[in-house]
Enzyme design. Sequence first.
Site, PDB file in Angstrom:
ATOM      1  N   SER A 135     -92.157 -48.660 -49.253  1.00 47.16           N
ATOM      2  CA  SER A 135     -93.534 -49.077 -48.947  1.00 47.16           C
ATOM      3  C   SER A 135     -93.959 -50.157 -49.942  1.00 47.16           C
ATOM      4  O   SER A 135     -93.302 -51.189 -50.024  1.00 47.16           O
ATOM      5  CB  SER A 135     -94.459 -47.860 -48.952  1.00 47.16           C
TER       6      SER A 135
ATOM      7  N   GLU B 282     -93.284 -46.040 -38.014  1.00 44.22           N
ATOM      8  CA  GLU B 282     -93.888 -46.309 -39.319  1.00 44.22           C
ATOM      9  C   GLU B 282     -95.354 -45.877 -39.397  1.00 44.22           C
ATOM     10  O   GLU B 282     -95.855 -45.555 -40.462  1.00 44.22           O
ATOM     11  CB  GLU B 282     -93.762 -47.797 -39.665  1.00 44.22           C
TER      12      GLU B 282
ATOM     13  N   HIS C   2     -93.340 -42.949 -41.679  1.00 40.15           N
ATOM     14  CA  HIS C   2     -93.358 -43.688 -42.939  1.00 40.15           C
ATOM     15  C   HIS C   2     -92.966 -42.754 -44.090  1.00 40.15           C
ATOM     16  O   HIS C   2     -93.505 -41.660 -44.222  1.00 40.15           O
ATOM     17  CB  HIS C   2     -94.761 -44.249 -43.165  1.00 40.15           C
TER      18      HIS C   2
END
EC number: 3.1.1.1
Length: 561
Positions: free
Chosen positions: A221, A353, A466
């Site tokens: 990330s 995601e 994610h």
Amino acid sequence: MCLRSLFLVSLATCVVCGNPSSPPVVDTMKGKVLGKYASLEGVTQSVAVFLGVPFAKPPLGSLRFAPPQPAEPWSFVKNTTTYPPMCSQDATKGQRMNDLLTNRKEKVHLQFSEDCLYLNIYTPADFTKDSRMPVMVWIHGGGLTQGGASTYDGQVLSAYENVVVVAIQYRLGIWGFFSTGDEHSRGNWGHLDQVAALHWVQDNIANFGGDPGSVTIFGESAGGFSVSVLVLSPLSKNLYHRAISESGVVLITELFTKDVRPAAKQIADMAGCKTTTSAIIVHCLRQKTEEELLEIMEKMNLIKLSSQRDTKESYHFLSTVIDDVVLPKDPKEILAEKNFNTVPYIVGINKQECGWLLPTMMRFVPPDVKLDKKMAIMLLEKFASIYGIPEDIIPVAIEKYRKGSDDPIKIRDGILAFIGDVLFCIPSVMVSRDHRDAGAPTYVYEYQYYPSFSSPQRPKDVVGDHADDVYSVFGAPILRDGASEEEIKLSKMVMKFWANFARNGNPNARGLPHWPQYDQKEEYLQIGATTQQSQRLKAEEVAFWTQLLAKRQPQPHHNEL
């Protein structure tokens, strides 16, 4: 005779526990550090752990909004066996994020402080100065406002793959990314901390058994984004030799900005500082307490994308900037000119995601909100500047992603797929192409798996959310209870891929599914219950956005994809 008996007792104790009888003590350039040994059930290789090793001076007082300085030397043996404080952030949100993402079985209550420039080291217990093991430096995520090194326990990766794992911290939020756009506060302090940590690794890691000539930076990330920034930065050249970006690259528009002045003024106004000059603003903010700056961060509501907010009067992220130090130019220009560190590079995304974690953390499109087409367009237009796309193309995009359905649930799913593609997937493909075209060996993956220890609130149909890949990378199925044999096997495979890449710049080895290099055929690896090669990741979506944006002139103040 008595001394001989004592020696034999000590030796017997050492054999029983599987570790040397004395805790590890290592010399660094600034002083000695004391660590501890940790063992994994069923694994013969134990690990030496050093927690909270300082790599820079505490960034306090005049060092707030300033480049990190080398740590002061010490003459005693520093105890580095407890977790360091995470960098300043909202404690409740930071602890929650830690609990959601950690690979550990036990819950650790973490502290938070402006004095946070520390790193954690995990190295096989039998290390020597001559071990020369590959080094893997982890940069945590959290939108540049949350997170910390201690969420991620590196002992499984270290023990299973015979590598040295280093998890670093960097200043976040106002402390890490406040910029006035001039010499008084250039910004990118968090990235400068990352560079300082890499310098520390070069100077010291050999004494922990690591090879300073074989350093891989990897992150997820905002950590993957940071890795991508460092790949473009001339400041980090020769400090690492391979790179891995998981769910984050430098083209994520929300984490990069060109115009810093509005946010700087808003922060100054909230702090009650005069805004006559940059020097006055910076001087005033340096006088504020950590608690006062935390209050400002809370008022700014960073990361949240509530539909009630006026996006023209608020800022969702404190971002990376062009500072002529870390980044000399716009990242797109650097990529186009192919003027960056062309090291071997893994770039990856997760299948969904924006499936559950990010919408939950950002409070965006709650599940109970019934969306129709009109409301979906209005919602996305409101946040167009964050996605980095012109408002006038949103209706066309909504048509694409709702796939002709008027079902509110499918419209919501379409919006989340839209955001996931625009923020993560399309930028990752574009950056992979740029690195490939610059001659850097590039490998691409899509992670597709549902971890058994996901939050009970998470829908079962969100596969590859994610940060899901991080569980496999750090061996969570081995540390935590409840994982299936399939999940444990998947984690071991992923760790092997990552460690092979850290050793050789190539993830492949005998006994693993073949991972093709990303070339003009754009082959990549789908990683999950079934791991297999595929071709042209997100091809339809990439073509859609490329064609759509090519037809329109960019609007001012937007960073287009």
